[in-house]
Design an enzyme around this catalytic site. Structure first.
Site, PDB file in Angstrom:
ATOM      1  N   HIS A 188     -23.067   1.842 -51.269  1.00  0.00           N
ATOM      2  CA  HIS A 188     -24.441   2.938 -51.376  1.00  0.00           C
ATOM      3  C   HIS A 188     -24.689   1.544 -52.619  1.00  0.00           C
ATOM      4  O   HIS A 188     -25.983   2.234 -52.719  1.00  0.00           O
ATOM      5  CB  HIS A 188     -23.385   3.755 -51.765  1.00  0.00           C
ATOM      6  CG  HIS A 188     -23.082   4.460 -50.253  1.00  0.00           C
ATOM      7  ND1 HIS A 188     -22.042   4.408 -50.148  1.00  0.00           N
ATOM      8  CD2 HIS A 188     -24.115   5.550 -49.695  1.00  0.00           C
ATOM      9  CE1 HIS A 188     -22.039   5.668 -48.616  1.00  0.00           C
ATOM     10  NE2 HIS A 188     -22.921   5.958 -49.082  1.00  0.00           N
ATOM     11  N   ASP A 260     -25.890   2.372 -40.436  1.00  0.00           N
ATOM     12  CA  ASP A 260     -25.607   2.954 -41.674  1.00  0.00           C
ATOM     13  C   ASP A 260     -27.143   3.153 -41.948  1.00  0.00           C
ATOM     14  O   ASP A 260     -27.408   2.665 -42.064  1.00  0.00           O
ATOM     15  CB  ASP A 260     -24.124   2.403 -42.667  1.00  0.00           C
ATOM     16  CG  ASP A 260     -23.574   3.486 -43.210  1.00  0.00           C
ATOM     17  OD1 ASP A 260     -24.093   4.503 -43.262  1.00  0.00           O
ATOM     18  OD2 ASP A 260     -22.857   3.314 -44.029  1.00  0.00           O
TER      19      ASP A 260
END
Length: 548
Positions: A188, A260
């Site tokens: 992230h 993702d």
């Protein structure tokens, strides 16, 4: 039947079809309904979109009124990562707890019941399970989301989870291919790198994905990680060698490949989401997940237009985009025909039963068996040593055991303590309204203890000691229950616990992360996750309630 807008050409429809965007709010915005009419075939839901099961069912019905075969996806792993119960904590333990029990039939039953609840709300694609082998104990983003560090265990439970979830009519999306377990960086925030030989990857990381494919997983999610042994140049999500050569070719997978979240910094910060999406489809991905952070019509249009422009410029073969869109439609067709059987009854309290079985209870030396522990009869003080929540988990979901203890021992009081504020006694209060007194700011994410220098380690130790002293002062004469989450990854947390135990050796310690650190305290309870049911199971032991 769905009727697509007549003014949308095939190329534009295909570009919309491969997107899985999110949105804000608990009802579908007009722009999203318009895009569904133009060819958008999937929608991703997050905690911000869900208020209750009834509201969620109404939302999915609204989406299907516009397009009856829409794929409605969600990131519902159970355990620490929950969207269905984002504000209360999950009714199901996560993967690590299921791995601790190591009963594949239990895992299948838990996944089936979770799938049944999702299907009842109109969700038909779940971005789960995590098949990552947690081979790096310092991993800041996988941890309890993994079934464990043993490859065989992770493989058999991944297969059981896929089977259980899909038997409820919800497509599984096994993640994060080719394996995110041996990383010390959260994708992230940056691009992780796994430097191990290809043979190790094949024997360790890939085994759970082989098991998932054998079990018939309908989707696989790629990881934003660089694996030089497989492709030294591009992360897995953008690598043709990995997605087409390895996953499609060597492993023989023929289902949907989902990326993702493309707004994660591992991609957005290096390639940008438009370029990244084009490269992902070209590499072999079929669906672009976006919407955790960027959740508006402008983002959808940017990605749609980038894909169309790439085809017209010859950078993306039109047949590759068409193939990706066809795979999305094929999964939608499966989801439309894989409804629950009429006799599919609710699974009762299977989540709580699993959480109870997952507990590891260790008494202090000399105390004997866990049964020799004298349960508390007076309300304790719960000191939550609170780290920064990773983005996958989020900071909306409460954790800790205070909210559950207050039901069993009314008058229980709690406070949240961190390295950043040395414990904020102002956060302390009656635990009846929340399990977590607040995710107070930690002094950065010190998840990778190995990377801390001496000076930084010393500061974290001092901060931890201060947090421990603040907890002692707040507790007063009450018995202390200290709740930690991945003690082994946070030096300040270990120091705070040292301070508490030195002054109050009768402190009960509850570890709600990966129990890597040695058990200590008058009683040590490892829950293998921070789901609400895990907290309930631990509270029952502390209060001597016979729920096990």
């Amino acid at each position: 039947m769905t009727t697509l807008a007549s003014g949308t050409d095939t190329l534009t429809r295909d570009a919309l079809t491969v997107l899985q965007p999110g949105f804000t709010g608990t009802t579908a915005p007009d722009w999203l309904l318009r895009r569904l009419g133009e060819g958008l075939a999937s929608v991703g839901l997050f905690g911000r979109n869900i208020a209750s099961p009834g509201q969620l069912a109404a939302l999915t019905a609204q989406l299907r009124a516009e397009r009856d075969d829409v794929l409605v996806a969600i990131d519902e792993e159970g355990g620490d990562v929950t969207r269905l119960e984002v504000r209360s904590g999950s009714s199901f333990p996560g993967n690590h707890a299921l791995g601790a029990v190591d009963d594949v039939e239990l895992t299948r039953e838990v996944a089936h019941e979770l799938g049944r609840r999702l299907a009842a709300c109109g969700v038909n694609l779940n971005w789960a399970p995590s098949a990552d082998v947690n081979s790096n104990p310092s991993n800041p983003v996988i941890g309890v989301r993994s079934f464990g560090a043993d490859t065989g265990l992770a493989a058999r439970h991944t297969a059981a989870y896929v089977t259980g979830l899909q038997s409820a009519g919800v497509a599984a999306c096994t993640k994060h291919f080719p394996g995110h377990g041996d990383t010390a960086v959260d994708s992230h925030h940056a691009l992780p790198r796994i430097d191990v030989p290809a043979e190790v990857l094949a024997d360790r990381e890939l085994a759970p994905f082989r098991a998932a494919i054998a079990a018939g997983t309908r989707a696989v999610m790629s990881a934003h990680i660089l694996v030089p042994a497989l492709d030294p140049d591009r992360p897995a999500t953008l690598s043709r060698r990995i997605l087409t050569g390895l996953l499609r070719g060597e492993l023989g997978y023929d289902g949907l490949i989902v990326t993702d979240g493309m707004e994660m910094r591992a991609i957005a910060g290096t390639y940008g989401i438009e370029r990244g999406s084009v490269l992902a489809i070209a590499a072999g991905a079929d669906a672009i997940c976006v919407g955790g952070g960027l959740a508006d019509d402008a983002t959808v249009l940017r990605l749609r237009d980038a894909l169309v422009a790439a085809v017209r410029a010859g950078e993306l073969p039109e047949e590759r985009l068409a193939d990706a869109a066809d795979r999305v439609r094929a999964l939608a067709a499966w989801a439309g025909s894989a409804g629950r059987s009429p006799g599919d009854a609710p699974g009762g309290e299977i989540g709580l039963e699993a959480a109870r079985r997952a507990l590891t209870v260790t008494p202090a030396p000399g105390l004997g068996s866990p049964g020799a522990f004298t349960p508390l009869t007076e309300p304790p003080y719960v000191a939550a040593l609170t780290p920064v929540a990773n983005i996958a988990v989020g900071d909306e979901t409460p954790w800790g055991i205070a909210a559950e203890l207050v039901h069993l021992l009314p008058g229980t009081v709690t406070g949240s303590f961190s390295a950043g504020d040395a414990g904020n006694a102002g956060n302390a209060g009656n635990a009846g309204n929340a399990g977590n007194a607040g995710n107070a700011g930690d002094a950065g994410d010190d998840g990778n203890a190995g990377g801390a220098g001496g000076a930084a380690g010393g500061k974290k130790s001092e901060a931890g000691e201060s947090a421990g002293r603040a907890a002692l002062q707040a507790a007063g004469p009450r018995r202390i229950v200290a709740v930690v989450r991945d003690e082994h990854r946070h030096p300040w947390m270990a120091a705070a616990l040292d301070t508490l135990l030195a002054a109050r050796p009768d402190t009960i310690v509850v570890e709600m992360g990966v129990p890597q650190a040695a058990p200590r305290g008058a009683l040590h309870i490892a829950t293998h996750g921070a789901a609400r049911v895990c907290a309930r199971a631990a509270a029952e032991v502390i209060a001597g309630i016979s729920g096990r």
